[in-house]
Design a protein around this motif. Sequence first.
Motif, PDB file in Angstrom:
ATOM      1  N   MET A   1     -12.324   0.076   3.763  1.00  0.00           N
ATOM      2  CA  MET A   1     -13.012  -0.282   2.662  1.00  0.00           C
ATOM      3  C   MET A   1     -12.075   0.032   1.327  1.00  0.00           C
ATOM      4  SD  MET A   1     -16.921  -0.492   2.970  1.00  0.00           S
ATOM      5  CE  MET A   1     -17.281   1.280   2.736  1.00  0.00           C
ATOM      6  N   GLN A   2     -12.383  -0.560   0.230  1.00  0.00           N
ATOM      7  CA  GLN A   2     -11.666  -0.069  -1.011  1.00  0.00           C
ATOM      8  C   GLN A   2     -12.658  -0.191  -2.291  1.00  0.00           C
ATOM      9  OE1 GLN A   2      -9.250  -2.463  -3.341  1.00  0.00           O
ATOM     10  NE2 GLN A   2      -9.786  -4.376  -2.428  1.00  0.00           N
ATOM     11  N   PHE A   3     -12.362   0.976  -3.254  1.00  0.00           N
ATOM     12  CA  PHE A   3     -13.116   0.694  -4.648  1.00  0.00           C
ATOM     13  C   PHE A   3     -12.178  -0.336  -5.246  1.00  0.00           C
ATOM     14  CE2 PHE A   3     -14.619   4.888  -2.910  1.00  0.00           C
ATOM     15  CZ  PHE A   3     -16.211   4.846  -3.218  1.00  0.00           C
TER      16      PHE A   3
ATOM     17  N   ASP B   1     -13.371   7.170   9.206  1.00  0.00           N
ATOM     18  CA  ASP B   1     -12.318   8.176   9.109  1.00  0.00           C
ATOM     19  C   ASP B   1     -11.091   7.132   9.200  1.00  0.00           C
ATOM     20  OD1 ASP B   1     -10.790  10.096   9.260  1.00  0.00           O
ATOM     21  OD2 ASP B   1     -11.181  11.086  11.453  1.00  0.00           O
ATOM     22  N   GLY B   2      -9.996   7.887   8.436  1.00  0.00           N
ATOM     23  CA  GLY B   2      -9.041   6.911   8.154  1.00  0.00           C
ATOM     24  C   GLY B   2      -8.148   7.401   6.765  1.00  0.00           C
ATOM     25  N   TYR B   3      -7.005   6.588   6.716  1.00  0.00           N
ATOM     26  CA  TYR B   3      -6.226   6.983   5.449  1.00  0.00           C
ATOM     27  C   TYR B   3      -6.657   6.641   4.330  1.00  0.00           C
ATOM     28  CZ  TYR B   3      -2.716   7.136   9.101  1.00  0.00           C
ATOM     29  OH  TYR B   3      -1.729   7.283  10.238  1.00  0.00           O
ATOM     30  N   ILE B   4      -6.390   7.478   3.056  1.00  0.00           N
ATOM     31  CA  ILE B   4      -6.639   6.847   1.773  1.00  0.00           C
ATOM     32  C   ILE B   4      -5.253   6.148   1.498  1.00  0.00           C
ATOM     33  CG2 ILE B   4      -6.994   7.725  -0.731  1.00  0.00           C
ATOM     34  CD1 ILE B   4      -8.286  10.131   0.516  1.00  0.00           C
ATOM     35  N   ALA B   5      -5.439   4.957   0.629  1.00  0.00           N
ATOM     36  CA  ALA B   5      -4.355   4.144   0.401  1.00  0.00           C
ATOM     37  C   ALA B   5      -4.497   3.672  -1.199  1.00  0.00           C
ATOM     38  CB  ALA B   5      -4.093   3.132   1.187  1.00  0.00           C
ATOM     39  N   LEU B   6      -3.651   3.709  -2.037  1.00  0.00           N
ATOM     40  CA  LEU B   6      -3.288   2.920  -3.030  1.00  0.00           C
ATOM     41  C   LEU B   6      -2.797   1.451  -2.857  1.00  0.00           C
ATOM     42  CD1 LEU B   6      -1.190   5.535  -5.127  1.00  0.00           C
ATOM     43  CD2 LEU B   6      -3.867   5.642  -4.634  1.00  0.00           C
ATOM     44  N   GLN B   7      -3.523   0.491  -3.477  1.00  0.00           N
ATOM     45  CA  GLN B   7      -3.015  -0.852  -3.185  1.00  0.00           C
ATOM     46  C   GLN B   7      -2.585  -1.708  -4.394  1.00  0.00           C
ATOM     47  OE1 GLN B   7      -5.826  -3.969  -3.853  1.00  0.00           O
ATOM     48  NE2 GLN B   7      -5.802  -4.922  -1.892  1.00  0.00           N
ATOM     49  N   LEU B   8      -1.623  -2.644  -3.989  1.00  0.00           N
ATOM     50  CA  LEU B   8      -1.121  -3.534  -5.044  1.00  0.00           C
ATOM     51  C   LEU B   8      -1.642  -4.927  -4.606  1.00  0.00           C
ATOM     52  CD1 LEU B   8       2.494  -2.399  -5.441  1.00  0.00           C
ATOM     53  CD2 LEU B   8       0.490  -2.185  -7.224  1.00  0.00           C
ATOM     54  N   HIS B   9      -2.282  -5.683  -5.202  1.00  0.00           N
ATOM     55  CA  HIS B   9      -2.632  -7.048  -4.663  1.00  0.00           C
ATOM     56  C   HIS B   9      -1.454  -7.825  -4.238  1.00  0.00           C
ATOM     57  CE1 HIS B   9      -5.364 -10.577  -4.380  1.00  0.00           C
ATOM     58  NE2 HIS B   9      -6.226  -9.588  -3.913  1.00  0.00           N
ATOM     59  N   SER B  10      -1.875  -8.966  -3.474  1.00  0.00           N
ATOM     60  CA  SER B  10      -0.818  -9.871  -3.274  1.00  0.00           C
ATOM     61  C   SER B  10      -0.648 -10.694  -4.562  1.00  0.00           C
ATOM     62  CB  SER B  10      -1.440 -10.941  -1.957  1.00  0.00           C
ATOM     63  OG  SER B  10      -2.477 -11.466  -2.251  1.00  0.00           O
ATOM     64  N   GLY B  11       0.363 -11.679  -4.436  1.00  0.00           N
ATOM     65  CA  GLY B  11       0.834 -12.522  -5.735  1.00  0.00           C
ATOM     66  C   GLY B  11       1.999 -11.966  -6.362  1.00  0.00           C
ATOM     67  N   GLY B  12       2.216 -10.678  -6.081  1.00  0.00           N
ATOM     68  CA  GLY B  12       3.649 -10.007  -7.096  1.00  0.00           C
ATOM     69  C   GLY B  12       3.120  -9.725  -8.490  1.00  0.00           C
TER      70      GLY B  12
ATOM     71  N   ASN C   1      -4.809  -7.032  -9.574  1.00  0.00           N
ATOM     72  CA  ASN C   1      -5.814  -6.199  -9.420  1.00  0.00           C
ATOM     73  C   ASN C   1      -5.057  -5.169  -8.446  1.00  0.00           C
ATOM     74  OD1 ASN C   1      -6.405  -6.923  -6.672  1.00  0.00           O
ATOM     75  ND2 ASN C   1      -8.340  -7.952  -7.349  1.00  0.00           N
ATOM     76  N   SER C   2      -5.842  -3.882  -8.062  1.00  0.00           N
ATOM     77  CA  SER C   2      -5.536  -2.982  -7.196  1.00  0.00           C
ATOM     78  C   SER C   2      -6.708  -2.214  -6.723  1.00  0.00           C
ATOM     79  CB  SER C   2      -4.694  -1.989  -8.179  1.00  0.00           C
ATOM     80  OG  SER C   2      -4.495  -0.855  -7.469  1.00  0.00           O
ATOM     81  N   GLY C   3      -6.576  -1.187  -6.109  1.00  0.00           N
ATOM     82  CA  GLY C   3      -7.897  -0.460  -5.464  1.00  0.00           C
ATOM     83  C   GLY C   3      -7.398   0.630  -4.618  1.00  0.00           C
ATOM     84  N   ILE C   4      -8.557   1.497  -4.420  1.00  0.00           N
ATOM     85  CA  ILE C   4      -8.203   2.733  -3.723  1.00  0.00           C
ATOM     86  C   ILE C   4      -8.916   2.432  -2.300  1.00  0.00           C
ATOM     87  CG2 ILE C   4      -8.595   5.127  -3.515  1.00  0.00           C
ATOM     88  CD1 ILE C   4      -6.935   4.465  -6.101  1.00  0.00           C
ATOM     89  N   TYR C   5      -8.141   2.267  -1.221  1.00  0.00           N
ATOM     90  CA  TYR C   5      -8.477   2.115   0.081  1.00  0.00           C
ATOM     91  C   TYR C   5      -8.992   3.421   0.574  1.00  0.00           C
ATOM     92  CZ  TYR C   5      -8.300  -2.828   1.175  1.00  0.00           C
ATOM     93  OH  TYR C   5      -8.544  -4.177   1.116  1.00  0.00           O
ATOM     94  N   PHE C   6     -10.048   3.505   1.469  1.00  0.00           N
ATOM     95  CA  PHE C   6     -10.462   4.919   2.440  1.00  0.00           C
ATOM     96  C   PHE C   6     -10.906   4.288   4.016  1.00  0.00           C
ATOM     97  CE2 PHE C   6     -14.117   3.251   0.023  1.00  0.00           C
ATOM     98  CZ  PHE C   6     -15.042   3.463   0.972  1.00  0.00           C
ATOM     99  N   HIS C   7     -10.960   5.392   4.593  1.00  0.00           N
ATOM    100  CA  HIS C   7     -11.246   5.118   6.161  1.00  0.00           C
ATOM    101  C   HIS C   7     -10.373   3.858   6.498  1.00  0.00           C
ATOM    102  CE1 HIS C   7     -15.493   7.018   5.451  1.00  0.00           C
ATOM    103  NE2 HIS C   7     -14.608   7.775   5.494  1.00  0.00           N
TER     104      HIS C   7
ATOM    105  N   TYR D   1       0.790  -1.321   0.044  1.00  0.00           N
ATOM    106  CA  TYR D   1      -0.030  -0.214  -0.098  1.00  0.00           C
ATOM    107  C   TYR D   1       0.853   1.061  -0.111  1.00  0.00           C
ATOM    108  CZ  TYR D   1      -3.430  -3.576   1.791  1.00  0.00           C
ATOM    109  OH  TYR D   1      -4.196  -4.609   1.910  1.00  0.00           O
ATOM    110  N   LEU D   2       0.453   2.462  -0.449  1.00  0.00           N
ATOM    111  CA  LEU D   2       1.025   3.648  -0.344  1.00  0.00           C
ATOM    112  C   LEU D   2      -0.157   4.435   0.200  1.00  0.00           C
ATOM    113  CD1 LEU D   2       3.540   5.154  -1.099  1.00  0.00           C
ATOM    114  CD2 LEU D   2       2.458   5.894  -3.297  1.00  0.00           C
ATOM    115  N   ARG D   3      -0.128   4.916   1.480  1.00  0.00           N
ATOM    116  CA  ARG D   3      -1.038   5.601   2.003  1.00  0.00           C
ATOM    117  C   ARG D   3      -0.716   7.012   2.247  1.00  0.00           C
ATOM    118  NH1 ARG D   3       0.357   7.395   6.820  1.00  0.00           N
ATOM    119  NH2 ARG D   3       1.387   6.334   8.306  1.00  0.00           N
ATOM    120  N   THR D   4      -1.843   7.910   2.265  1.00  0.00           N
ATOM    121  CA  THR D   4      -1.683   9.535   2.391  1.00  0.00           C
ATOM    122  C   THR D   4      -1.081   9.705   4.043  1.00  0.00           C
ATOM    123  OG1 THR D   4      -3.947   9.543   3.293  1.00  0.00           O
ATOM    124  CG2 THR D   4      -3.459  10.190   1.093  1.00  0.00           C
TER     125      THR D   4
END
Length: 200
Positions: free
Chosen positions: A100-102, A172-183, A80-86, A57-60
């Motif tokens: 949660m994530q989009f 409430d919480g951070y916004i985070a860019l996600q990289l899924h597991s598995g490489g 896959n990836s996603g945008i996490y929030f809270h 993850y890369l979070r704010t």
Amino acid sequence: MMMNAQVPKNRAPYPNEQWVRLFNGKDLTNWAPVGHEKWTVEDGTIHGQGVTKEYGYLRTEKTYKDFWLSIRFKCEDDGNSGIYFHTEFKPGTVDIAKGMQFEIDRTLNHHNGGLYGDDRGWIAWPSPEYEQVIRPTDWNEFLLKVEGNHMVAILNGITILDFTDPTPKSFDGYIALQLHSGGQGNMRFKDIYVRDMSVR
């Protein structure tokens, strides 16, 4: 203190001037990595690459309660990836304590734009007709709106999800860019702006 963001050329104007640029196009100021995946800045983009078999993850640095997020992304591979929030992370791990994530997934029928997380699995999916909205090999634009228990995902100008959560868990919480597991994670992000709706 809110700062006026410079609107990029060839981009529609924002609804007002209360948008803050989260990515300066040069380095990862305002962001913090979680995990051991590779996050670099290349050609004005954040490039996330899976180099282990774990999540990354890369979070704010700042947390957000109610907000609108404008972000452009490009899938360089099928992971896959996603945008996490809270979001909160368990200290010293890549485990999500809450949030949660989009979803972002260029593979068709994988619920791109759907909501997942908070120990509930899938929470909401877009209707099947919206699976074709993503551009699998080109840049996409997300406008994500999170206000209380109401969440909206607009992908490439089309509202693909408009959901009110009857049993919300995170507020409430951070916004985070996600990289899924598995490489397999290989994502690019740019033009990241946030409008903090908690500041009126």
